[in-house]
Design a protein around this motif. Sequence first.
Motif, PDB file in Angstrom:
ATOM      1  N   GLN A  51      78.749   7.992  19.843  1.00  0.00           N
ATOM      2  CA  GLN A  51      77.937   6.452  19.838  1.00  0.00           C
ATOM      3  C   GLN A  51      78.040   5.665  21.034  1.00  0.00           C
ATOM      4  O   GLN A  51      79.283   5.947  21.865  1.00  0.00           O
ATOM      5  CB  GLN A  51      78.199   5.643  18.680  1.00  0.00           C
ATOM      6  CG  GLN A  51      79.488   5.015  18.652  1.00  0.00           C
ATOM      7  CD  GLN A  51      79.318   3.539  17.205  1.00  0.00           C
ATOM      8  OE1 GLN A  51      78.356   3.373  17.397  1.00  0.00           O
ATOM      9  NE2 GLN A  51      80.529   3.253  17.345  1.00  0.00           N
ATOM     10  N   TYR A  72      75.126   9.123  15.886  1.00  0.00           N
ATOM     11  CA  TYR A  72      75.517   9.601  15.404  1.00  0.00           C
ATOM     12  C   TYR A  72      77.242   9.719  14.964  1.00  0.00           C
ATOM     13  O   TYR A  72      77.543  10.223  15.569  1.00  0.00           O
ATOM     14  CB  TYR A  72      75.671  11.230  16.070  1.00  0.00           C
ATOM     15  CG  TYR A  72      75.313  12.810  15.377  1.00  0.00           C
ATOM     16  CD1 TYR A  72      74.570  13.043  14.350  1.00  0.00           C
ATOM     17  CD2 TYR A  72      76.673  12.600  14.655  1.00  0.00           C
ATOM     18  CE1 TYR A  72      74.937  13.856  13.844  1.00  0.00           C
ATOM     19  CE2 TYR A  72      77.351  14.255  14.563  1.00  0.00           C
ATOM     20  CZ  TYR A  72      75.949  14.719  13.963  1.00  0.00           C
ATOM     21  OH  TYR A  72      75.790  15.475  12.990  1.00  0.00           O
ATOM     22  N   GLY A  74      78.830  12.290  12.228  1.00  0.00           N
ATOM     23  CA  GLY A  74      79.059  13.296  11.199  1.00  0.00           C
ATOM     24  C   GLY A  74      80.214  13.177  10.221  1.00  0.00           C
ATOM     25  O   GLY A  74      81.312  12.809  10.387  1.00  0.00           O
ATOM     26  N   GLN A  89      75.183  14.053   7.831  1.00  0.00           N
ATOM     27  CA  GLN A  89      75.298  14.791   9.160  1.00  0.00           C
ATOM     28  C   GLN A  89      74.413  13.481   9.378  1.00  0.00           C
ATOM     29  O   GLN A  89      73.381  13.958   9.482  1.00  0.00           O
ATOM     30  CB  GLN A  89      75.242  15.559   9.835  1.00  0.00           C
ATOM     31  CG  GLN A  89      75.542  16.266   8.985  1.00  0.00           C
ATOM     32  CD  GLN A  89      77.567  16.499   8.831  1.00  0.00           C
ATOM     33  OE1 GLN A  89      78.337  16.626   9.756  1.00  0.00           O
ATOM     34  NE2 GLN A  89      78.078  18.004   8.234  1.00  0.00           N
ATOM     35  N   THR A  90      74.696  12.326  10.327  1.00  0.00           N
ATOM     36  CA  THR A  90      73.561  11.445   9.698  1.00  0.00           C
ATOM     37  C   THR A  90      73.234  11.110  11.230  1.00  0.00           C
ATOM     38  O   THR A  90      74.817  10.677  12.110  1.00  0.00           O
ATOM     39  CB  THR A  90      73.594  10.318   8.898  1.00  0.00           C
ATOM     40  OG1 THR A  90      73.645  10.795   8.219  1.00  0.00           O
ATOM     41  CG2 THR A  90      72.503   9.175   9.717  1.00  0.00           C
ATOM     42  N   LEU A  91      72.065  10.552  11.776  1.00  0.00           N
ATOM     43  CA  LEU A  91      71.754  10.318  12.714  1.00  0.00           C
ATOM     44  C   LEU A  91      70.693   9.367  12.963  1.00  0.00           C
ATOM     45  O   LEU A  91      69.642   9.218  12.300  1.00  0.00           O
ATOM     46  CB  LEU A  91      70.981  11.558  14.374  1.00  0.00           C
ATOM     47  CG  LEU A  91      69.959  11.100  15.387  1.00  0.00           C
ATOM     48  CD1 LEU A  91      71.521  10.499  16.877  1.00  0.00           C
ATOM     49  CD2 LEU A  91      69.395  12.147  16.045  1.00  0.00           C
ATOM     50  N   CYS A  93      69.090   5.347  14.267  1.00  0.00           N
ATOM     51  CA  CYS A  93      69.163   4.359  15.599  1.00  0.00           C
ATOM     52  C   CYS A  93      68.815   2.820  15.450  1.00  0.00           C
ATOM     53  O   CYS A  93      67.972   2.724  14.408  1.00  0.00           O
ATOM     54  CB  CYS A  93      68.629   4.186  16.534  1.00  0.00           C
ATOM     55  SG  CYS A  93      67.892   3.069  18.145  1.00  0.00           S
ATOM     56  N   GLY A 121      70.453  14.680  10.739  1.00  0.00           N
ATOM     57  CA  GLY A 121      70.741  14.961  12.320  1.00  0.00           C
ATOM     58  C   GLY A 121      71.234  15.757  12.522  1.00  0.00           C
ATOM     59  O   GLY A 121      71.401  17.054  13.322  1.00  0.00           O
ATOM     60  N   GLY A 124      66.426  16.410  13.845  1.00  0.00           N
ATOM     61  CA  GLY A 124      66.471  14.735  14.851  1.00  0.00           C
ATOM     62  C   GLY A 124      64.303  14.392  14.759  1.00  0.00           C
ATOM     63  O   GLY A 124      64.119  13.658  14.606  1.00  0.00           O
ATOM     64  N   VAL A 332      77.307   3.427  14.369  1.00  0.00           N
ATOM     65  CA  VAL A 332      76.953   4.253  12.837  1.00  0.00           C
ATOM     66  C   VAL A 332      77.399   3.342  11.820  1.00  0.00           C
ATOM     67  O   VAL A 332      77.486   4.078  10.926  1.00  0.00           O
ATOM     68  CB  VAL A 332      78.677   5.301  13.236  1.00  0.00           C
ATOM     69  CG1 VAL A 332      78.818   6.289  14.316  1.00  0.00           C
ATOM     70  CG2 VAL A 332      79.983   4.280  13.490  1.00  0.00           C
ATOM     71  N   ALA A 335      74.238   3.425  10.623  1.00  0.00           N
ATOM     72  CA  ALA A 335      73.925   5.069  10.029  1.00  0.00           C
ATOM     73  C   ALA A 335      74.142   4.803   8.750  1.00  0.00           C
ATOM     74  O   ALA A 335      73.498   5.687   7.785  1.00  0.00           O
ATOM     75  CB  ALA A 335      73.659   5.795  11.126  1.00  0.00           C
TER      76      ALA A 335
END
Length: 350
Positions: A51, A72, A74, A89-91, A93, A121, A124, A332, A335
Amino acid sequence: MSSPIFITNDEVKSVLTWPLINESIEEAFKSVVSEDKYPLIGDQDQPYANQNARTRTSTHNDSGSLFTMPGYIGNHKLSLPNGERKAFQTLGCKLVTWSPNNQNLKPPLPTILANILLLDGETGQLQCVMDGTLITAWRTASASVVATKYLYFGRKHVQGSSDGVTLAILGCGVQGESHALGMCTEFKVNEIRLWNRTASKAVELSAKLDEARNSFVNSNPIITVCPRVADCVAGADIIVTGTQTAAPILNLDMLKKDVHINAVGASASHYSELNQDIYDVASVYIDYWAGAKTELAGLRTNIVCEVGEVIINDKKTPEKGITVFQSLGMAVEDAAVAQAVYQHLKNKQL
């Protein structure tokens, strides 16, 4: 390709609990130190993060701001409703706006409004847009709860003690309320003291806390509305500052010698609430260095480390003296919490 969904504030509220959010925030704290501590992250059982510091876009005449917070995280662990603890595993915003004039609208709107984009993650792909206003209030309070757990309750002379603590809340808006609820749900609080520049807001919060007392570790705390800051913090063990003041309201001579302070307010800077004489003697802890280098650039103090370094036992908990958690907020965190909320809502719909 499936279409993303919108998750409302009411849906978030239906699954959000303090244990859920505290677990997510603790994972987020650990994730930001893993890059340095665990260079071969694929071989380690640790969360990790990528980040940057948040970006800020001003609106007309600098009357408000849009903050953009991508991140992100993980390998972070979540406890699922079935009792399983699983890695994700996380993306994500977060788009958050700060509009101070919202409180003057009829009806008023929150000063801070937020939405979180949660993405897969791996691919996308956008999974959902989630109302992040409640998450922002709770995760900020949860960060202080987790920091307090390690920086105050982690001290040897406090560990194992059955004595409760005195909690002082300076600023009784959204953050004051969420911090009071989070602290009292996690810790044994014998007395809650409240101060607000507009006294009626402190009175309103007192009534809300009285109604919520059955959910507290100690269901019978003394709740006091204080006329002055000095009265509120005198002898307090834990202090939360959640104001928008641009000038210091808390001085060293008001404090007991081993107090822990969670500084979370925001105005022109993130460190305007505490006087310099506190920063001259305090041990200061942060959530992440990237944000601190940007948003605390003018702060003169001893920044010891990230809270995550204490959690993973890389740095020791201080045994005495004044500690300050200088809260900035991290992408994060949002997220990780959004992922937990999303998973619990999916479980409810099965």
